[in-house]
Design a protein around this motif. Sequence first.
Motif, PDB file in Angstrom:
ATOM      1  N   THR A  90       0.856  -1.176   0.000  1.00  0.00           N
ATOM      2  CA  THR A  90       0.000   0.000   0.000  1.00  0.00           C
ATOM      3  C   THR A  90       0.894   1.228   0.000  1.00  0.00           C
ATOM      4  O   THR A  90       1.674   1.425   0.936  1.00  0.00           O
ATOM      5  CB  THR A  90      -0.918   0.028   1.243  1.00  0.00           C
ATOM      6  N   THR A 109      -0.503   4.300  -0.544  1.00  0.00           N
ATOM      7  CA  THR A 109      -1.378   5.406  -0.157  1.00  0.00           C
ATOM      8  C   THR A 109      -1.231   5.651   1.342  1.00  0.00           C
ATOM      9  O   THR A 109      -1.240   4.699   2.124  1.00  0.00           O
ATOM     10  CB  THR A 109      -2.839   5.059  -0.490  1.00  0.00           C
ATOM     11  N   ALA A 154     -11.831   6.750 -12.135  1.00  0.00           N
ATOM     12  CA  ALA A 154     -10.792   6.933 -11.121  1.00  0.00           C
ATOM     13  C   ALA A 154      -9.489   6.262 -11.545  1.00  0.00           C
ATOM     14  O   ALA A 154      -8.409   6.844 -11.415  1.00  0.00           O
ATOM     15  CB  ALA A 154     -11.262   6.376  -9.777  1.00  0.00           C
ATOM     16  N   ALA A 155      -9.578   5.034 -12.070  1.00  0.00           N
ATOM     17  CA  ALA A 155      -8.360   4.323 -12.495  1.00  0.00           C
ATOM     18  C   ALA A 155      -7.700   5.043 -13.664  1.00  0.00           C
ATOM     19  O   ALA A 155      -6.466   5.155 -13.719  1.00  0.00           O
ATOM     20  CB  ALA A 155      -8.714   2.894 -12.884  1.00  0.00           C
ATOM     21  N   THR A 156      -8.508   5.537 -14.591  1.00  0.00           N
ATOM     22  CA  THR A 156      -7.947   6.249 -15.731  1.00  0.00           C
ATOM     23  C   THR A 156      -7.287   7.547 -15.289  1.00  0.00           C
ATOM     24  O   THR A 156      -6.173   7.871 -15.719  1.00  0.00           O
ATOM     25  CB  THR A 156      -9.064   6.561 -16.764  1.00  0.00           C
ATOM     26  N   THR A 157      -7.944   8.271 -14.391  1.00  0.00           N
ATOM     27  CA  THR A 157      -7.386   9.527 -13.886  1.00  0.00           C
ATOM     28  C   THR A 157      -6.104   9.278 -13.116  1.00  0.00           C
ATOM     29  O   THR A 157      -5.108   9.961 -13.330  1.00  0.00           O
ATOM     30  CB  THR A 157      -8.411  10.242 -12.980  1.00  0.00           C
ATOM     31  N   MET A 158      -6.120   8.298 -12.246  1.00  0.00           N
ATOM     32  CA  MET A 158      -4.912   8.002 -11.456  1.00  0.00           C
ATOM     33  C   MET A 158      -3.790   7.480 -12.337  1.00  0.00           C
ATOM     34  O   MET A 158      -2.617   7.771 -12.100  1.00  0.00           O
ATOM     35  CB  MET A 158      -5.231   6.985 -10.350  1.00  0.00           C
ATOM     36  N   GLY A 159      -4.138   6.716 -13.371  1.00  0.00           N
ATOM     37  CA  GLY A 159      -3.127   6.232 -14.305  1.00  0.00           C
ATOM     38  C   GLY A 159      -2.480   7.361 -15.074  1.00  0.00           C
ATOM     39  O   GLY A 159      -1.274   7.364 -15.340  1.00  0.00           O
ATOM     40  N   LEU A 213      -2.209  10.435 -14.005  1.00  0.00           N
ATOM     41  CA  LEU A 213      -1.435  11.271 -13.082  1.00  0.00           C
ATOM     42  C   LEU A 213      -0.151  10.577 -12.636  1.00  0.00           C
ATOM     43  O   LEU A 213       0.812  11.238 -12.284  1.00  0.00           O
ATOM     44  CB  LEU A 213      -2.272  11.617 -11.847  1.00  0.00           C
ATOM     45  N   GLY A 214      -0.193   9.252 -12.606  1.00  0.00           N
ATOM     46  CA  GLY A 214       0.956   8.499 -12.086  1.00  0.00           C
ATOM     47  C   GLY A 214       1.885   8.137 -13.148  1.00  0.00           C
ATOM     48  O   GLY A 214       3.004   8.021 -13.187  1.00  0.00           O
TER      49      GLY A 214
END
Length: 135
Positions: free
Chosen positions: A73, A75, A127-132, A134-135
């Motif tokens: 984890t 986060t 959310a997964a697309t946005t976080m992907g 950004l990361g």
Amino acid sequence: MTPYLPSLFGGMLLGLSAVLLLVANGRIAGISGIVGRLLGGHHVPGNLAFVIGLLSGPFLYAAAYGHLPNITTVTPWPLVLIAGLLVGVGTRMGSGCTSGHGILGLARFSKRSLAATATFLIAGIAAATTMGALG
């Protein structure tokens, strides 16, 4: 196909346990409802047994494979706790969670469960697309 067998087996066990709970007790296997009833003092033995069964999963894994599952984890814990609280609020607002709506609600052809599950999936993909991105 072999890497997917544990997930397939786990999904089949989830479906079987949800159907058995519905047939044997007339209850939906929605985690938020079960925990809510447990905290409210309703049907304590059955709800407690269900929650203990959920929490015993990693220990059963360790008994079978000789070690706990590897989980990383990244986060921060305060963010995890806030997210958990928001999920709890959302399940109360949506009259259920992914397990109740997605497993048994869809099996019962519930329009409300179809709308809820579609919302869960769309939000998860976003959310997964946005976080992907950004990361």
